[in-house]
Design a protein around this motif. Structure first.
Motif, short mmCIF file in Angstrom:
data_model
loop_
_atom_site.label_atom_id
_atom_site.label_comp_id
_atom_site.label_asym_id
_atom_site.label_seq_id
_atom_site.Cartn_x
_atom_site.Cartn_y
_atom_site.Cartn_z
N THR A 66 16.41 -107.54 57.44
CA THR A 66 17.51 -107.94 58.33
C THR A 66 17.46 -107.15 59.63
OG1 THR A 66 19.03 -106.36 57.31
CG2 THR A 66 19.05 -108.64 56.46
N HIS A 67 17.12 -105.85 59.54
CA HIS A 67 17.07 -105.05 60.77
C HIS A 67 16.33 -103.74 60.52
CE1 HIS A 67 20.58 -103.40 58.69
NE2 HIS A 67 20.67 -102.41 59.56
N PRO A 68 15.86 -103.10 61.63
CA PRO A 68 14.98 -101.94 61.44
C PRO A 68 15.74 -100.62 61.29
CG PRO A 68 15.07 -102.53 63.76
CD PRO A 68 15.95 -103.51 63.04
N HIS A 69 16.54 -100.50 60.25
CA HIS A 69 17.15 -99.21 59.91
C HIS A 69 16.55 -98.74 58.59
CE1 HIS A 69 20.92 -99.85 62.63
NE2 HIS A 69 19.85 -99.51 63.30
N VAL A 70 16.37 -97.42 58.52
CA VAL A 70 15.58 -96.84 57.44
C VAL A 70 16.06 -97.22 56.03
CG1 VAL A 70 16.90 -94.69 57.59
CG2 VAL A 70 14.64 -94.66 56.57
N ASP A 71 17.38 -97.38 55.87
CA ASP A 71 17.89 -97.71 54.54
C ASP A 71 17.59 -99.17 54.16
OD1 ASP A 71 19.65 -98.21 56.63
OD2 ASP A 71 21.47 -98.02 55.42
N HIS A 72 17.01 -99.92 55.09
CA HIS A 72 16.65 -101.31 54.80
C HIS A 72 15.14 -101.54 54.78
CE1 HIS A 72 20.87 -102.64 55.20
NE2 HIS A 72 20.91 -101.53 55.91
N PHE A 73 14.42 -100.73 55.56
CA PHE A 73 12.96 -100.99 55.64
C PHE A 73 12.09 -99.83 55.18
CE2 PHE A 73 13.21 -98.65 59.60
CZ PHE A 73 11.96 -98.06 59.71
N GLY A 106 23.08 -108.51 56.44
CA GLY A 106 22.61 -107.15 56.74
C GLY A 106 23.80 -106.24 56.96
N ASP A 107 23.74 -105.44 58.05
CA ASP A 107 24.85 -104.51 58.32
C ASP A 107 25.82 -105.03 59.39
OD1 ASP A 107 23.77 -102.80 56.52
OD2 ASP A 107 23.20 -101.24 57.95
N THR A 108 25.70 -106.29 59.76
CA THR A 108 26.57 -106.79 60.83
C THR A 108 28.00 -107.02 60.33
OG1 THR A 108 24.70 -107.71 62.00
CG2 THR A 108 26.84 -108.64 62.54
N GLY A 127 23.71 -106.55 67.94
CA GLY A 127 24.99 -105.83 67.98
C GLY A 127 24.88 -104.50 67.26
N HIS A 128 24.80 -104.56 65.92
CA HIS A 128 24.57 -103.33 65.17
C HIS A 128 23.16 -102.82 65.45
CE1 HIS A 128 24.35 -100.50 61.88
NE2 HIS A 128 23.37 -101.18 61.33
N SER A 129 22.25 -103.74 65.60
CA SER A 129 20.87 -103.45 65.99
C SER A 129 20.40 -104.66 66.78
CB SER A 129 20.02 -103.25 64.74
OG SER A 129 18.65 -103.34 65.06
#
Ligand SMILES: [Zn+2]
Ligand SMILES: [Zn+2]
Length: 316
Positions: free
Chosen positions: A60-67, A172-174, A153-155
């Motif tokens: 969903t987005h490039p934040h460490v807890d997701h990728f 994702g985190d949106t 927005g969030h990323s």
């Protein structure tokens, strides 16, 4: 549609990462690169008769807890900018961010220390992911088709998966239950930034208009009334915007962040959030910036008027 749901351990305050497995074919987000998290993920894949080779991972987005553990998968798909970012495990992105923090008044020794800590911490949680490809406009999982929506927005490179037939959104985190996600800083080179709060507001307007029965978010419980949540987010953004506006008395973003959040243990998110709001206020003519210091222009009631308009436009 068969959706399997797994909670993958993450040490961040927002809590464990939700990983979703759709129709034994697609995995939405991977989780962090810790042995316990990877082990959990492997077990979940096995329960669905899948493995790292055969499944298709959508980030969903490039934040460490997701990728963080995306590199384990053979087939990884994300927004093209997300692919670039995870290719070097966010190294060049962080270089730029700390440059911006410095430009926004963070003392050099603070940013140097933060950067050192982040790199040290990060190297345990992350590995570069070199096999990421640009995601298409649609994704198929068995009989179900998902529209891939760009929701900055969030990323900036955040995507969501939407299935209109069942009214399902993987957000994702949106959209997260019970907390407002941070509009995280998005450098556009060394001196410019993307207007992340404006992006977030536009994204919320778009999501508000979608018919959604159930949102499957990146953390916490699923969401059934996304419109109510969006309206709460807008009130939260408005409150913060006004608080930050009131603090603009010839101070730098760093000074405002320290004063507003009154703690220094979450400086990254505090700086990010304050800069997002200051960029917004600057863009709307409510603050002036001289030598890195922000001064309020106009009255609180005028800013409240602006937010009334912003909200009316989104909540229609
Ligand atoms: Zn995130
Ligand atoms: Zn997250």
């Amino acid at each position: 549609m068969e959706i399997r749901f797994a909670k993958i351990f993450s040490p961040y305050p927002v809590g464990d990462t939700n990983v979703y497995i759709i129709n034994h074919e697609i995995v939405v987000d991977a989780g962090i690169n810790l042995p316990i998290s990877i082990n959990d993920l492997k077990n979940e894949l096995e329960k669905s008769d899948m493995d790292f080779e055969s499944s298709k991972l959508i980030l969903t987005h490039p934040h460490v807890d997701h990728f963080g553990s995306a590199y384990m998968f053979k087939n990884v798909y994300a927004h093209e900018i997300a692919c670039e970012r995870i290719h070097d495990a966010e190294k060049s992105y962080f270089e730029l961010i700390y440059h911006h923090f410095g430009e926004e008044g963070m003392p050099l020794e603070v940013s140097r220390k933060m950067k050192e800590n982040a790199l040290k911490e990060y190297s345990k949680l992350i590995r570069p992911c070199k096999n990421c490809s640009k995601v298409g406009k649609k994704i198929r999982a068995g009989d179900d088709e998902f529209e891939v929506i760009h929701i900055p927005g969030h990323s900036f490179s955040h995507i969501a998966l939407y299935n209109e037939e069942h009214g399902i959104l993987f957000s994702g985190d949106t959209l997260l239950n019970g907390i407002t996600p941070n509009p995280v800083i998005e450098p556009d080179g060394r001196y410019k930034r993307k207007p992340v709060l404006q992006h977030y507001l536009r994204t919320l307007g778009y999501l508000y208009g979608l018919e959604i029965e159930k949102v499957f978010p990146g953390h916490r419980k699923h969401i059934e009334n996304h419109r109510e949540l969006i309206s709460e987010y807008l009130n939260g953004f408005e409150r913060r915007s006004i608080e930050i506006f009131k603090l603009c008395k010839g101070k730098t973003a760093y000074e405002i962040a320290v004063e507003h959040f009154r703690r220094k243990d979450q400086l990254f998110l505090a700086m990010s959030e304050v800069i997002a709001h200051l960029d917004f206020l600057h863009d709307k003519g409510f603050v002036e910036k001289t030598d890195g210091a922000y001064t309020a222009r106009g009255e609180v009631r005028e800013l409240e008027e602006l937010w009334k308009e912003v909200k009316a436009e989104i909540l229609q």
